[in-house]
Design a protein around this motif. Structure first.
Motif, PDB file in Angstrom:
ATOM      1  N   PRO A 145      -1.458  -9.331  21.817  1.00 31.94           N
ATOM      2  CA  PRO A 145      -2.537  -8.345  21.648  1.00 31.94           C
ATOM      3  C   PRO A 145      -2.719  -7.903  20.201  1.00 31.94           C
ATOM      4  O   PRO A 145      -3.815  -7.498  19.812  1.00 31.94           O
ATOM      5  N   ALA A 146      -1.645  -7.978  19.393  1.00 33.18           N
ATOM      6  CA  ALA A 146      -1.732  -7.506  18.009  1.00 33.18           C
ATOM      7  C   ALA A 146      -2.465  -8.490  17.105  1.00 33.18           C
ATOM      8  O   ALA A 146      -2.819  -8.135  15.973  1.00 33.18           O
ATOM      9  N   PHE A 147      -2.710  -9.713  17.572  1.00 40.02           N
ATOM     10  CA  PHE A 147      -3.292 -10.736  16.703  1.00 40.02           C
ATOM     11  C   PHE A 147      -4.659 -10.321  16.167  1.00 40.02           C
ATOM     12  O   PHE A 147      -4.912 -10.364  14.960  1.00 40.02           O
ATOM     13  N   GLY A 148      -5.574  -9.923  17.073  1.00 36.52           N
ATOM     14  CA  GLY A 148      -6.926  -9.567  16.657  1.00 36.52           C
ATOM     15  C   GLY A 148      -6.983  -8.413  15.668  1.00 36.52           C
ATOM     16  O   GLY A 148      -7.593  -8.531  14.601  1.00 36.52           O
ATOM     17  N   PRO A 149      -6.337  -7.265  15.984  1.00 35.37           N
ATOM     18  CA  PRO A 149      -6.361  -6.140  15.033  1.00 35.37           C
ATOM     19  C   PRO A 149      -5.740  -6.463  13.683  1.00 35.37           C
ATOM     20  O   PRO A 149      -6.225  -6.017  12.649  1.00 35.37           O
ATOM     21  N   LEU A 150      -4.655  -7.240  13.687  1.00 38.39           N
ATOM     22  CA  LEU A 150      -4.009  -7.579  12.414  1.00 38.39           C
ATOM     23  C   LEU A 150      -4.886  -8.512  11.586  1.00 38.39           C
ATOM     24  O   LEU A 150      -4.991  -8.361  10.367  1.00 38.39           O
ATOM     25  N   LEU A 151      -5.493  -9.491  12.237  1.00 40.85           N
ATOM     26  CA  LEU A 151      -6.371 -10.405  11.507  1.00 40.85           C
ATOM     27  C   LEU A 151      -7.556  -9.648  10.920  1.00 40.85           C
ATOM     28  O   LEU A 151      -7.964  -9.894   9.783  1.00 40.85           O
ATOM     29  N   ALA A 152      -8.108  -8.713  11.689  1.00 42.41           N
ATOM     30  CA  ALA A 152      -9.222  -7.915  11.192  1.00 42.41           C
ATOM     31  C   ALA A 152      -8.800  -7.064  10.002  1.00 42.41           C
ATOM     32  O   ALA A 152      -9.550  -6.905   9.034  1.00 42.41           O
ATOM     33  N   ALA A 153      -7.583  -6.517  10.044  1.00 40.03           N
ATOM     34  CA  ALA A 153      -7.088  -5.702   8.933  1.00 40.03           C
ATOM     35  C   ALA A 153      -6.874  -6.548   7.686  1.00 40.03           C
ATOM     36  O   ALA A 153      -7.157  -6.103   6.565  1.00 40.03           O
ATOM     37  N   VAL A 154      -6.392  -7.780   7.861  1.00 38.72           N
ATOM     38  CA  VAL A 154      -6.207  -8.677   6.719  1.00 38.72           C
ATOM     39  C   VAL A 154      -7.555  -8.983   6.073  1.00 38.72           C
ATOM     40  O   VAL A 154      -7.706  -8.946   4.850  1.00 38.72           O
ATOM     41  N   GLN A 155      -8.548  -9.290   6.890  1.00 42.36           N
ATOM     42  CA  GLN A 155      -9.869  -9.626   6.370  1.00 42.36           C
ATOM     43  C   GLN A 155     -10.531  -8.427   5.687  1.00 42.36           C
ATOM     44  O   GLN A 155     -11.257  -8.584   4.712  1.00 42.36           O
ATOM     45  N   GLY A 157      -8.809  -5.942   4.298  1.00 41.07           N
ATOM     46  CA  GLY A 157      -7.963  -5.420   3.230  1.00 41.07           C
ATOM     47  C   GLY A 157      -7.513  -3.998   3.480  1.00 41.07           C
ATOM     48  O   GLY A 157      -7.467  -3.180   2.559  1.00 41.07           O
ATOM     49  N   ARG A 158      -7.143  -3.683   4.736  1.00 42.81           N
ATOM     50  CA  ARG A 158      -6.725  -2.322   5.083  1.00 42.81           C
ATOM     51  C   ARG A 158      -5.262  -2.295   5.497  1.00 42.81           C
ATOM     52  O   ARG A 158      -4.707  -3.299   5.959  1.00 42.81           O
ATOM     53  N   THR A 159      -4.624  -1.154   5.338  1.00 45.27           N
ATOM     54  CA  THR A 159      -3.238  -0.956   5.724  1.00 45.27           C
ATOM     55  C   THR A 159      -3.154  -0.734   7.235  1.00 45.27           C
ATOM     56  O   THR A 159      -4.085  -0.224   7.850  1.00 45.27           O
ATOM     57  N   VAL A 160      -2.016  -1.142   7.826  1.00 41.11           N
ATOM     58  CA  VAL A 160      -1.830  -0.984   9.264  1.00 41.11           C
ATOM     59  C   VAL A 160      -0.507  -0.267   9.538  1.00 41.11           C
ATOM     60  O   VAL A 160       0.414  -0.269   8.710  1.00 41.11           O
ATOM     61  N   ALA A 161      -0.427   0.326  10.725  1.00 39.68           N
ATOM     62  CA  ALA A 161       0.807   0.950  11.200  1.00 39.68           C
ATOM     63  C   ALA A 161       1.001   0.545  12.649  1.00 39.68           C
ATOM     64  O   ALA A 161       0.029   0.460  13.417  1.00 39.68           O
ATOM     65  N   PHE A 162       2.245   0.278  13.032  1.00 42.57           N
ATOM     66  CA  PHE A 162       2.519  -0.142  14.403  1.00 42.57           C
ATOM     67  C   PHE A 162       3.978   0.140  14.744  1.00 42.57           C
ATOM     68  O   PHE A 162       4.829   0.329  13.844  1.00 42.57           O
ATOM     69  N   ASP A 163       4.274   0.166  16.035  1.00 41.90           N
ATOM     70  CA  ASP A 163       5.650   0.309  16.525  1.00 41.90           C
ATOM     71  C   ASP A 163       6.256  -1.074  16.686  1.00 41.90           C
ATOM     72  O   ASP A 163       5.636  -1.959  17.305  1.00 41.90           O
ATOM     73  N   TYR A 164       7.459  -1.258  16.141  1.00 37.16           N
ATOM     74  CA  TYR A 164       8.081  -2.576  16.122  1.00 37.16           C
ATOM     75  C   TYR A 164       9.432  -2.520  16.819  1.00 37.16           C
ATOM     76  O   TYR A 164      10.249  -1.640  16.549  1.00 37.16           O
ATOM     77  N   ARG A 165       9.648  -3.462  17.724  1.00 34.69           N
ATOM     78  CA  ARG A 165      10.898  -3.524  18.475  1.00 34.69           C
ATOM     79  C   ARG A 165      11.876  -4.475  17.792  1.00 34.69           C
ATOM     80  O   ARG A 165      11.621  -5.662  17.663  1.00 34.69           O
ATOM     81  N   ARG A 166      12.989  -3.947  17.360  1.00 28.59           N
ATOM     82  CA  ARG A 166      14.026  -4.770  16.734  1.00 28.59           C
ATOM     83  C   ARG A 166      14.846  -5.446  17.819  1.00 28.59           C
ATOM     84  O   ARG A 166      15.116  -4.874  18.877  1.00 28.59           O
ATOM     85  N   PRO A 167      15.302  -6.704  17.580  1.00 27.69           N
ATOM     86  CA  PRO A 167      16.065  -7.425  18.609  1.00 27.69           C
ATOM     87  C   PRO A 167      17.468  -6.871  18.820  1.00 27.69           C
ATOM     88  O   PRO A 167      17.982  -6.897  19.941  1.00 27.69           O
ATOM     89  N   ASN A 168      18.081  -6.366  17.776  1.00 33.84           N
ATOM     90  CA  ASN A 168      19.460  -5.887  17.906  1.00 33.84           C
ATOM     91  C   ASN A 168      19.738  -4.847  16.817  1.00 33.84           C
ATOM     92  O   ASN A 168      19.761  -5.174  15.636  1.00 33.84           O
ATOM     93  N   PRO A 169      19.947  -3.570  17.133  1.00 35.18           N
ATOM     94  CA  PRO A 169      19.873  -3.035  18.496  1.00 35.18           C
ATOM     95  C   PRO A 169      18.426  -2.892  18.953  1.00 35.18           C
ATOM     96  O   PRO A 169      17.519  -2.874  18.138  1.00 35.18           O
ATOM     97  N   VAL A 213      -2.198  -1.501  17.237  1.00 36.49           N
ATOM     98  CA  VAL A 213      -2.094  -1.564  15.783  1.00 36.49           C
ATOM     99  C   VAL A 213      -3.164  -0.644  15.202  1.00 36.49           C
ATOM    100  O   VAL A 213      -4.348  -0.782  15.511  1.00 36.49           O
ATOM    101  N   GLU A 214      -2.741   0.283  14.371  1.00 38.78           N
ATOM    102  CA  GLU A 214      -3.665   1.249  13.773  1.00 38.78           C
ATOM    103  C   GLU A 214      -3.975   0.857  12.334  1.00 38.78           C
ATOM    104  O   GLU A 214      -3.071   0.731  11.501  1.00 38.78           O
ATOM    105  N   ALA A 215      -5.241   0.644  12.043  1.00 44.64           N
ATOM    106  CA  ALA A 215      -5.676   0.324  10.679  1.00 44.64           C
ATOM    107  C   ALA A 215      -6.233   1.586  10.031  1.00 44.64           C
ATOM    108  O   ALA A 215      -6.949   2.359  10.659  1.00 44.64           O
ATOM    109  N   PHE A 216      -5.897   1.792   8.759  1.00 37.32           N
ATOM    110  CA  PHE A 216      -6.388   2.976   8.058  1.00 37.32           C
ATOM    111  C   PHE A 216      -6.495   2.659   6.572  1.00 37.32           C
ATOM    112  O   PHE A 216      -6.044   1.619   6.096  1.00 37.32           O
ATOM    113  N   GLY A 217      -7.076   3.580   5.842  1.00 35.17           N
ATOM    114  CA  GLY A 217      -7.217   3.395   4.407  1.00 35.17           C
ATOM    115  C   GLY A 217      -8.541   2.765   4.027  1.00 35.17           C
ATOM    116  O   GLY A 217      -9.337   2.340   4.868  1.00 35.17           O
ATOM    117  N   ARG A 218      -8.757   2.679   2.748  1.00 37.60           N
ATOM    118  CA  ARG A 218     -10.016   2.157   2.209  1.00 37.60           C
ATOM    119  C   ARG A 218     -10.105   0.649   2.369  1.00 37.60           C
ATOM    120  O   ARG A 218      -9.133  -0.078   2.179  1.00 37.60           O
TER     121      ARG A 218
END
Length: 327
Positions: A145-155, A157-169, A213-218
């Motif tokens: 699900p994060a693919f579309g929002p991240l690709l749009a943010a790259v295109q 040129g905006r900053t993003v914020a998201f929750d990330y699950r680490r494998p260990n712990p 994925v939350e995009a923000f900034g100029r």
């Protein structure tokens, strides 16, 4: 842009394309739907000026002039010779690339754009289906699900914020990233960029991003450094174990190009009357390799190891929807 304004602009373009004469603003006001809603003359002229600017920004060749010397005010028109698309003459490999783009992506965000380009080329008389090699079989999956929002943010040129699950712990952490690009490596998708929390370049696997994925900034504030190779960066910093194994496959002749690019042909063999090649392939992570190989269907058969052969067979049975004996 609002729907009403978009429709008004389309009507304006059609109106100015349908005449060879220069139409004054008042005449346009009476012909184009949408302008009659203006409560005053001043409101109309403000609206019309904004629309002219919008059309010129879009590249529409809007001409200003007078049809005869008796005209008291300037008028407007769009010359077809300047507006219409010129002849499209694609080489066979260029046409194949366009057709391939339509088949390449499994994501709704990109399917619409690729199909739209294909439709426009066909309308211009270009048969982009011709010359597409049958051995070209793109297999790019973009189910995260994060693919579309991240690709749009790259295109954008905006900053993003998201929750990330680490494998260990196993825990969730909030990440703030200036994204440089989204790439696929070893069958997984990663986003690469500058991690504001760590003040260093980092990559994150899309399958471990939880929630939106939350995009923000100029817009345009983030740009990719010219000296960064995204794929190489992911390969060096993903931190995944390099457990590899050699598998032996049978591939139908001139098929399964994605597997062939990474394989070495070691022999020939005919299975059920179909000619093919015996190849050896180095793979990472047997589980993900099983899904990858199964995606080629009857064009790829695992010969060794037996564990991988059974895994691929199970996936094919799941697609077929019924039990079947192993060959």
């Amino acid at each position: 842009m609002s729907i009403a304004r978009a429709e008004r602009l389309v009507n304006l373009v059609l109106c100015l394309l349908s005449t060879r004469q220069y139409l004054p603003a008042e005449r346009i006001r009476s012909l184009v739907a949408g302008y009659s809603d203006a409560p005053t003359d001043e409101a109309f002229f403000r609206m019309f000026e904004r629309d002219k600017t919008e059309l010129r920004d879009l590249g529409v060749p809007l001409e200003t002039g007078r049809t005869s010397t008796f005209d008291l005010v300037d008028g407007y028109r769009i010359a077809r010779r300047d507006y219409e698309l010129g002849d499209i003459d694609l080489e066979p490999d260029e046409a194949a690339a366009v057709a391939l783009a339509v088949r390449l992506w499994d994501s709704p965000e990109l399917t619409g754009a690729a199909a739209g380009a294909l439709l426009k080329l066909r309308a211009a008389g270009v048969d982009v289906d011709q010359g597409v090699p049958s051995v070209v079989e793109p297999k790019v999956r973009t189910t995260e699900p994060a693919f579309g929002p991240l690709l749009a943010a790259v295109q954008a040129g905006r900053t993003v914020a998201f929750d990330y699950r680490r494998p260990n712990p196993t825990e969730l952490r909030r990440r703030t990233l200036e994204p440089w690009g989204v790439v696929s490596w070893r069958g997984r998708w990663y986003v690469v960029g500058h991690d504001r929390d760590r003040e260093a370049p980092r990559c994150f696997r899309l399958s471990r991003i939880v929630g939106e994925v939350e995009a923000f900034g100029r817009t345009g504030a983030v740009s990719r450094p010219a000296d960064v190779d995204l794929l190489q960066f992911v390969a060096k910093s993903s931190g995944e174990p390099a457990d590899t194994s050699i598998v032996r496959l049978w591939l139908a002749r001139n098929r399964a190009a994605g597997l062939r690019r990474r394989a070495t042909v070691v022999g020939e063999r005919t299975i059920d009357g179909v000619e093919g090649d015996i190849v050896e392939l180095e793979v990472f992570h047997t589980d993900s390799s099983a899904s990858w190989i199964a995606g080629y269907g009857e064009d790829a058969v695992v010969l060794e190891p037996d564990v991988l052969r059974k895994s691929v067979h199970e996936r094919l049975l799941a697609v077929a929807g019924g039990p079947e004996r192993m060959p």
